[in-house]
Design an enzyme around this catalytic site. Structure first.
Site, PDB file in Angstrom:
ATOM      1  CE  LYS A   1       1.748  -2.050  20.811  1.00  0.00           C
ATOM      2  NZ  LYS A   1       2.135  -3.472  20.809  1.00  0.00           N
TER       3      LYS A   1
ATOM      4  NE  ARG B   1       9.071  -1.930  23.526  1.00  0.00           N
ATOM      5  CZ  ARG B   1       9.077  -0.838  22.771  1.00  0.00           C
ATOM      6  NH1 ARG B   1      10.159  -0.090  22.716  1.00  0.00           N
ATOM      7  NH2 ARG B   1       8.019  -0.517  22.055  1.00  0.00           N
TER       8      ARG B   1
ATOM      9  NE  ARG C   1       7.572  -2.985  19.698  1.00  0.00           N
ATOM     10  CZ  ARG C   1       8.532  -3.909  19.671  1.00  0.00           C
ATOM     11  NH1 ARG C   1       9.208  -4.109  18.559  1.00  0.00           N
ATOM     12  NH2 ARG C   1       8.812  -4.605  20.758  1.00  0.00           N
TER      13      ARG C   1
ATOM     14  CD  GLU D   1      -3.811   1.880  11.479  1.00  0.00           C
ATOM     15  OE1 GLU D   1      -4.153   0.684  11.482  1.00  0.00           O
ATOM     16  OE2 GLU D   1      -2.867   2.310  10.812  1.00  0.00           O
TER      17      GLU D   1
ATOM     18  CE  LYS E   1       0.304  -1.563  24.434  1.00  0.00           C
ATOM     19  NZ  LYS E   1       0.885  -2.790  24.016  1.00  0.00           N
TER      20      LYS E   1
ATOM     21  CB  SER F   1       4.466  -1.488  31.423  1.00  0.00           C
ATOM     22  OG  SER F   1       5.051  -0.927  30.265  1.00  0.00           O
TER      23      SER F   1
ATOM     24  CE1 TYR G   1       1.251  -5.544  32.931  1.00  0.00           C
ATOM     25  CE2 TYR G   1       0.895  -3.248  32.299  1.00  0.00           C
ATOM     26  CZ  TYR G   1       1.285  -4.527  31.973  1.00  0.00           C
ATOM     27  OH  TYR G   1       1.707  -4.811  30.701  1.00  0.00           O
TER      28      TYR G   1
HETATM   29  C1  PBG Z   1       3.907  -6.002  21.720  1.00  0.00           C
HETATM   30  C2  PBG Z   1       3.304  -5.431  22.956  1.00  0.00           C
HETATM   31  C3  PBG Z   1       3.804  -4.371  23.719  1.00  0.00           C
HETATM   32  C4  PBG Z   1       2.931  -4.188  24.786  1.00  0.00           C
HETATM   33  C5  PBG Z   1       1.913  -5.121  24.651  1.00  0.00           C
HETATM   34  N1  PBG Z   1       2.152  -5.876  23.506  1.00  0.00           N
HETATM   35  C6  PBG Z   1       5.068  -3.617  23.613  1.00  0.00           C
HETATM   36  C7  PBG Z   1       5.518  -3.013  22.376  1.00  0.00           C
HETATM   37  O1  PBG Z   1       4.760  -2.744  21.445  1.00  0.00           O
HETATM   38  O2  PBG Z   1       6.718  -2.774  22.346  1.00  0.00           O
HETATM   39  C8  PBG Z   1       3.093  -3.145  25.843  1.00  0.00           C
HETATM   40  C9  PBG Z   1       2.290  -3.300  27.082  1.00  0.00           C
HETATM   41  C10 PBG Z   1       2.711  -2.433  28.206  1.00  0.00           C
HETATM   42  O3  PBG Z   1       3.569  -1.535  28.093  1.00  0.00           O
HETATM   43  O4  PBG Z   1       2.157  -2.638  29.298  1.00  0.00           O
HETATM   44  N2  PBG Z   1       3.754  -7.368  21.631  1.00  0.00           N
END
Ligand code: PBG
Length: 316
Positions: A181, A191, A204, A220, A235, A261, A300
């Protein structure tokens, strides 16, 4: 002839719908930057998931938005937390007709927005966070999740969760690890959807991956497999097709990709301006993710795809 010789086929059964459920709202709330996606109430979530199941969708993944956030993100592991209640609702309604996954993290529940507990310096304490994740895994499994999906990128999270689940008899609960990720700028609309802002304008980058690195992603993934991951995820998806392809060529477990997203929002925004044909681009992108080697795609667009496929109007 083109259909007959097409190398890649995508179907409803490949897709997982990410869904949001929020505590303390009377009606579903739209999410401005994710047109067509809402924060559900428990009741509207039940309707939505029944509808998706009827359309042939095999799986959904739940994210919760609690009424109150705190430093430990206790809503993530409270048996009365919103996702735990929603998991129970869905299993009551649908049993094993659909696979209900639970995103396993604390960032939607912490008042500072990080994916773990903060130490005295304001950094994330990796090992202390594993205890929270173990508690959340137990709460989600007890509530009926068939799959838990740790998304916090803490080292050792899969091993901690697997041993906790096994020790409590939840041997059959699978782990879909957000293994590779990236610290991506494409999570912005998410968010907004979960009402998270990271304290002090933080980010992050301390725990998610650097997008300059590809080999590290495979490391990983291997670490998570060694700890017992049943499915590994990459991701976001489109900017990381090389990582998906490499993982699919190397590993023997299913590979998932999260079409996140920002990837959805970019298509929606450009289509709204009439600059692209949104449906055509969505189909092209999802097919590209499949072509790269993803077995499972979180997107989505799942509801749209399922409805379009059911209407027989998917036009390639
Ligand atoms: C963290 C999490 C995130 C997403 C899924 N789980 C956001 C992040 O790491 O800040 C993002 C999913 C998306 O953007 O559709 N719990």
């Amino acid at each position: 002839m083109r259909d007959l010789v097409a190398e890649t086929r995508i179907g409803v059964g490949d897709l997982v719908a990410p869904l949001f459920v929020r505590e303390d709202i009377a009606d579903p709330q739209p999410i401005l930057s994710l047109p067509g996606v809402v924060q559900h109430t428990r009741a509207s979530l039940r309707d939505e998931v029944s509808k998706l199941a009827n359309l042939g969708v095999r799986s959904v993944i739940l994210f919760g938005i609690p009424a109150a956030k705190d430093p430990l993100g206790s809503g993530a592991y409270d048996p009365q937390g919103i996702v735990q209640l929603a998991l129970g609702d869905l299993r009551d309604d649908l049993g094993d007709e659909i696979v209900v996954m639970a995103d396993l993290c604390v960032d939607e529940y912490t008042d500072h927005g990080h994916c773990g507990i903060l130490d005295a310096q304001g950094g994330v304490d990796n090992d202390a966070t594993l205890e929270l994740y173990s508690k959340a895994a137990l709460a989600q499994a007890a509530a009926g999740a068939q799959v838990v999906a740790p998304s916090g990128m803490m080292d050792g999270q899969v091993a901690a969760i697997r041993s906790t689940l096994d020790a409590s008899g939840f041997h059959d609960v699978a782990i879909m690890a957000y293994a590779a990720k990236y610290a991506s700028a494409l999570y912005g609309p998410f968010r907004e959807a979960v009402d998270v802002s990271i304290a002090g304008g933080g980010n992050r980058k301390g725990y998610q991956q650097d997008w300059r690195n590809a080999r590290e992603a495979q490391l990983e993934i291997d670490l998570d497999l060694g700890e017992g991951a049943d499915i590994v995820m990459v991701k976001p998806a489109l900017a990381y097709l090389d990582v998906i392809a490499e993982a699919a060529a190397r590993v023997t477990v299913p590979v998932a990709a999260y079409h996140v997203s920002g990837e959805y929002a970019m298509i929606k925004a450009a289509a709204e301006r009439g600059w692209i044909d949104g449906d055509a681009v969505a189909l092209e992108h999802l097919t590209a993710i499949k072509r790269a080697g993803a077995d499972i795609i979180l997107t989505y667009f799942t509801c749209w795809f399922a409805e379009t496929a059911a209407a027989g109007t998917i036009d390639i």
